[in-house]
Design a protein around this motif. Sequence first.
Motif, short mmCIF file in Angstrom:
data_model
loop_
_atom_site.label_atom_id
_atom_site.label_comp_id
_atom_site.label_asym_id
_atom_site.label_seq_id
_atom_site.Cartn_x
_atom_site.Cartn_y
_atom_site.Cartn_z
N GLU A 124 -18.51 -9.15 -44.15
CA GLU A 124 -18.57 -7.81 -43.55
C GLU A 124 -19.96 -7.52 -42.98
OE1 GLU A 124 -15.22 -5.63 -46.38
OE2 GLU A 124 -17.32 -5.68 -46.98
N ASN A 125 -20.99 -8.02 -43.68
CA ASN A 125 -22.34 -7.87 -43.16
C ASN A 125 -22.48 -8.56 -41.81
OD1 ASN A 125 -24.72 -6.56 -44.60
ND2 ASN A 125 -23.57 -7.41 -46.32
N ILE A 126 -21.90 -9.75 -41.71
CA ILE A 126 -22.03 -10.51 -40.46
C ILE A 126 -21.23 -9.85 -39.33
CG2 ILE A 126 -21.56 -12.73 -39.37
CD1 ILE A 126 -22.08 -14.00 -42.12
N THR A 127 -20.08 -9.30 -39.66
CA THR A 127 -19.25 -8.73 -38.59
C THR A 127 -19.66 -7.30 -38.21
OG1 THR A 127 -17.59 -8.12 -40.23
CG2 THR A 127 -17.21 -10.15 -39.00
N LEU A 128 -20.57 -6.70 -39.01
CA LEU A 128 -20.98 -5.32 -38.71
C LEU A 128 -21.55 -5.14 -37.30
CD1 LEU A 128 -21.19 -2.45 -39.93
CD2 LEU A 128 -23.49 -3.04 -40.66
N PRO A 129 -22.49 -6.02 -36.85
CA PRO A 129 -22.97 -5.87 -35.48
C PRO A 129 -21.85 -6.02 -34.44
CG PRO A 129 -24.39 -7.36 -36.70
CD PRO A 129 -23.19 -7.11 -37.55
N MET A 130 -20.86 -6.86 -34.75
CA MET A 130 -19.72 -7.02 -33.83
C MET A 130 -18.94 -5.72 -33.78
SD MET A 130 -18.26 -10.76 -34.88
CE MET A 130 -19.30 -11.95 -35.67
N THR A 131 -18.78 -5.08 -34.95
CA THR A 131 -18.09 -3.79 -34.99
C THR A 131 -18.82 -2.78 -34.12
OG1 THR A 131 -17.54 -4.29 -37.27
CG2 THR A 131 -17.17 -2.04 -36.55
N PHE A 132 -20.16 -2.74 -34.25
CA PHE A 132 -20.93 -1.81 -33.43
C PHE A 132 -20.77 -2.12 -31.95
CE2 PHE A 132 -23.92 -1.22 -37.21
CZ PHE A 132 -23.31 -0.03 -37.56
N ALA A 133 -20.59 -3.42 -31.64
CA ALA A 133 -20.44 -3.80 -30.24
C ALA A 133 -19.02 -3.57 -29.74
CB ALA A 133 -20.83 -5.27 -30.06
N GLY A 134 -18.14 -3.15 -30.64
CA GLY A 134 -16.78 -2.80 -30.23
C GLY A 134 -15.77 -3.91 -30.42
N SER A 135 -16.16 -5.02 -31.09
CA SER A 135 -15.16 -6.06 -31.31
C SER A 135 -14.81 -6.11 -32.80
CB SER A 135 -15.67 -7.41 -30.81
OG SER A 135 -16.01 -8.26 -31.86
N THR A 136 -13.54 -5.98 -33.08
CA THR A 136 -13.11 -5.99 -34.48
C THR A 136 -11.89 -6.91 -34.61
OG1 THR A 136 -11.85 -4.02 -33.98
CG2 THR A 136 -13.89 -3.69 -35.19
N GLY A 137 -11.35 -6.97 -35.81
CA GLY A 137 -10.10 -7.70 -36.02
C GLY A 137 -10.30 -9.18 -36.21
N ASP A 138 -9.26 -9.94 -35.90
CA ASP A 138 -9.24 -11.37 -36.20
C ASP A 138 -10.34 -12.14 -35.49
OD1 ASP A 138 -7.12 -10.84 -37.79
OD2 ASP A 138 -5.58 -11.55 -36.37
N ALA A 139 -10.59 -11.78 -34.23
CA ALA A 139 -11.60 -12.51 -33.46
C ALA A 139 -12.95 -12.40 -34.14
CB ALA A 139 -11.66 -11.96 -32.04
N ALA A 140 -13.29 -11.18 -34.57
CA ALA A 140 -14.58 -10.95 -35.24
C ALA A 140 -14.63 -11.70 -36.56
CB ALA A 140 -14.80 -9.46 -35.45
N THR A 141 -13.55 -11.63 -37.33
CA THR A 141 -13.51 -12.32 -38.62
C THR A 141 -13.69 -13.82 -38.43
OG1 THR A 141 -11.91 -10.66 -39.32
CG2 THR A 141 -12.16 -12.60 -40.72
N GLU A 142 -12.99 -14.36 -37.43
CA GLU A 142 -13.06 -15.80 -37.18
C GLU A 142 -14.47 -16.22 -36.82
OE1 GLU A 142 -11.04 -18.71 -33.97
OE2 GLU A 142 -9.71 -17.18 -34.84
N LYS A 143 -15.10 -15.42 -35.94
CA LYS A 143 -16.46 -15.73 -35.53
C LYS A 143 -17.42 -15.60 -36.71
CE LYS A 143 -19.82 -14.90 -31.99
NZ LYS A 143 -20.40 -13.92 -31.09
N GLY A 144 -17.17 -14.59 -37.55
CA GLY A 144 -18.00 -14.41 -38.74
C GLY A 144 -17.94 -15.61 -39.65
#
Lengths: 261, 216
Positions: A120-140
Amino acid sequence: MKTSAAEDSYKENMTRKNIVRVTDVTKDFDLGKIVVHVLKGIDLEIETGHYISIMGPSGSGKSTLFNMIGGLDKPTSGKVFIDEVDIAQLDAYELAWLRCRKIGYIFQTFNLIPVMTALENITLPMTFAGSTGDAATEKGMELLDLVGLEGRHSHRPSELSGGQQQRVAVARALANDPSIILADEPTGNLDLNTGEDIITLLKKLSSDRRVTVISATHDYKMLNVSDKVIWIRDGKIEKIQNREELDITTGGVAKTSGGDI
Amino acid sequence: MERLAGLPLKISLGIALKSIRVRFFRSLITTFSLVLAVAFLSFTHISDDTAQSLLSLGDSNILSTLSSLGYDIDSAADSITASPKQRWIVFLSLLVCVVGIINAQLMSVTERFREIGTMKCLGALDSFVVKIFLIEAGLQGLAGSIAGTVLGGLASLAMALMRFGTTIFTSLSWPAVFESILIAVLIGTSLSLLGALYPALVAARMQPVEAMRVEQ
């Protein structure tokens, strides 16, 4: 920074440009009765893909310059350009975009969000950038693998060692594929070996992904991997050394490191 | 230069919920003063509702019990009015509660300075920080108000039951009780939001460079 030697060694890279340009920057801190001149006119150019270390004693203005480059502080006079954009001209939304997409921050104290897991820490900046869901999780998860923390995705920061936390922080800094990674004393709270691992990791990322790494540091281990070392003293640039010059002086540096650290 | 867009409410809600869940015990204590204040508010309101409904029965025994309990019975208007003293006590208890919430939220902001600064470095907008704090306060306020209302309402009904027996259930006007419940929950939630507003603004105005500072 008119160094022909450095230009020769990067001649093959025709697309090379300056990611950070600092022109005649001064910074004063008004303490009420006295005004402290922390930076007294700094000119600096940092090229894309380089690994830069900013060295200097405490109180030299090193951290102030570093914050300025990271868009965290505004100069009293002079200009700071990031990717040829004057950051003084940006509004709050543009600054947030810059911090989110262009720059990845690594802190001395790791600064992971304690209530979130590593992933969740790693995907937080992605969330701020507007990308969430599976793509963000996978990249994380990919980033976790990249920094060597497979299987630790559901661990909270308190369940990780210092070195592991800093690895998560490195992965978080890479979340939005930034052009610059700003590392403020990234090894300051780590023991010798773990610190070296983090330095190696940063160097690898810098050369593999062509990310510009700028780090403020006291750590002489950093010198071996730096493309350029900027020495700050008393609010001015004392000297800028390139990789080649550094190799020659390593012996001397190693000696001082024994005394200083 | 591009601009960063705000986050959808769903995501802010998720982050706020996570934060409450992890600090559950702390949140519980923060919410407890609100629970007590709202319980007191709903207790007085629902007691008034019960007294009002009993009054409408016109039983002289009940009337004398009511006046011995200290209710001001306005015989001309045939209604119960809350005494000014009672209103003042309720008002003061709510005021104390808001001050308590502001205090607790300011502590929470100080405690989370580095977390907020880090989030701002990662690209959080001021509005996001305000939103997180307000959502947290709103959720705490809602949960606390509901708990308080239920607590106060049950206590009030239990006391009425002890004094007047089951008559209260036949006479009680449920819409009036429902209205009192709604008002208590609304007031409780708004007070929680009000108390969190200033601390949230303090948090949002914080400079991201604070995250870099090392204080141990």
